[in-house]
Design an enzyme around this catalytic site. Structure first.
Site, mmCIF file in Angstrom:
data_model
loop_
_atom_site.group_PDB
_atom_site.id
_atom_site.type_symbol
_atom_site.label_atom_id
_atom_site.label_comp_id
_atom_site.label_asym_id
_atom_site.label_seq_id
_atom_site.Cartn_x
_atom_site.Cartn_y
_atom_site.Cartn_z
ATOM 1 N N CYS A 14 13.333 10.116 41.586
ATOM 2 C CA CYS A 14 12.557 9.944 42.816
ATOM 3 C C CYS A 14 12.749 8.495 43.265
ATOM 4 C CB CYS A 14 11.082 10.317 42.628
ATOM 5 S SG CYS A 14 10.100 9.178 41.622
ATOM 6 N N ASN A 17 10.037 6.037 40.470
ATOM 7 C CA ASN A 17 9.975 6.470 39.074
ATOM 8 C C ASN A 17 8.603 6.252 38.440
ATOM 9 O OD1 ASN A 17 11.685 5.737 35.936
ATOM 10 N ND2 ASN A 17 11.098 7.721 36.736
ATOM 11 N N CYS A 19 5.803 8.510 39.886
ATOM 12 C CA CYS A 19 5.029 9.708 40.239
ATOM 13 C C CYS A 19 5.822 10.985 39.961
ATOM 14 C CB CYS A 19 4.597 9.689 41.706
ATOM 15 S SG CYS A 19 3.454 8.362 42.142
ATOM 16 N N ARG A 20 6.692 11.336 40.884
ATOM 17 C CA ARG A 20 7.396 12.618 40.812
ATOM 18 C C ARG A 20 8.375 12.717 39.649
ATOM 19 N NH1 ARG A 20 9.671 12.527 46.788
ATOM 20 N NH2 ARG A 20 9.731 10.331 46.232
ATOM 21 N N SER A 21 9.222 11.722 39.488
ATOM 22 C CA SER A 21 10.252 11.869 38.449
ATOM 23 C C SER A 21 9.715 11.792 37.019
ATOM 24 C CB SER A 21 11.425 10.913 38.671
ATOM 25 O OG SER A 21 11.020 9.577 38.725
ATOM 26 N N ASP A 125 6.143 13.231 48.043
ATOM 27 C CA ASP A 125 5.645 12.072 47.306
ATOM 28 C C ASP A 125 4.115 12.039 47.395
ATOM 29 O OD1 ASP A 125 5.090 9.617 46.153
ATOM 30 O OD2 ASP A 125 6.627 8.540 47.274
#
Length: 158
Positions: A14, A17, A19-21, A125
């Site tokens: 993401c 690095n 939140c999402r990933s 996000d």
């Protein structure tokens, strides 16, 4: 595109690095482990804003709520990642474009939008939103993890 050893090594990407990933890394690793699959998972960001930081507290809380272990520190995508990993999964189109723009000529990893394994949708996000956004990302990561593993493991015959 599998590497010669047949190992599946996945990098979830993401922007920052945090939140999402890292959530995607934790969820994909957890589901692979539950399914008894030998898959190595890591995560990185296309930007270096948060290098060395732990994941966002809301990411950690969401994973813990669902019994998913999470333990990572933010790092930025490196050129070597394109040969170290068999699959690089971008969270959205902007990150996919960035990955394509820095991909070296000797890249061996398959670089795709993670959502392309299921419904073609990006992972939104959740950083500037509420906790419910993190919950939504978690459920999307579960669905995407299962779709990815179904397609990749099926193709690789593991």
């Amino acid at each position: 595109m599998a590497n010669p050893s047949g190992e599946v090594k996945v990098l979830v990407v993401c922007l920052g690095n945090i939140c999402r990933s890292p959530m995607g890394e934790a969820v994909l690793q957890h589901i692979a482990n539950q399914r008894g699959l030998d898959v190595a998972v890591d995560s990185a960001g296309t930007a270096g804003y948060h290098v060395g930081e732990e994941p966002d507290e809301r990411t950690v809380a969401t994973c813990k709520k669902h019994g998913v272990p999470i333990n990572s520190y933010a790092r930025q995508v490196a050129t070597s990642d394109f040969t170290k990993f068999t699959h690089i999964l971008a969270s959205d189109e902007n990150n996919l474009r960035h990955l394509e723009s820095i991909k070296p000529a000797n890249a061996t990893a398959s670089v795709r939008l993670w959502g392309s394994y299921l419904d073609g949708k990006p992972i939104p996000d959740p950083y500037y939103g509420r906790a419910s956004g993190f919950e939504n990302v978690y459920h999307q990561c579960v669905s995407l993890s299962n779709a990815f593993l179904d397609e990749v493991i099926g193709k690789e015959g593991s």
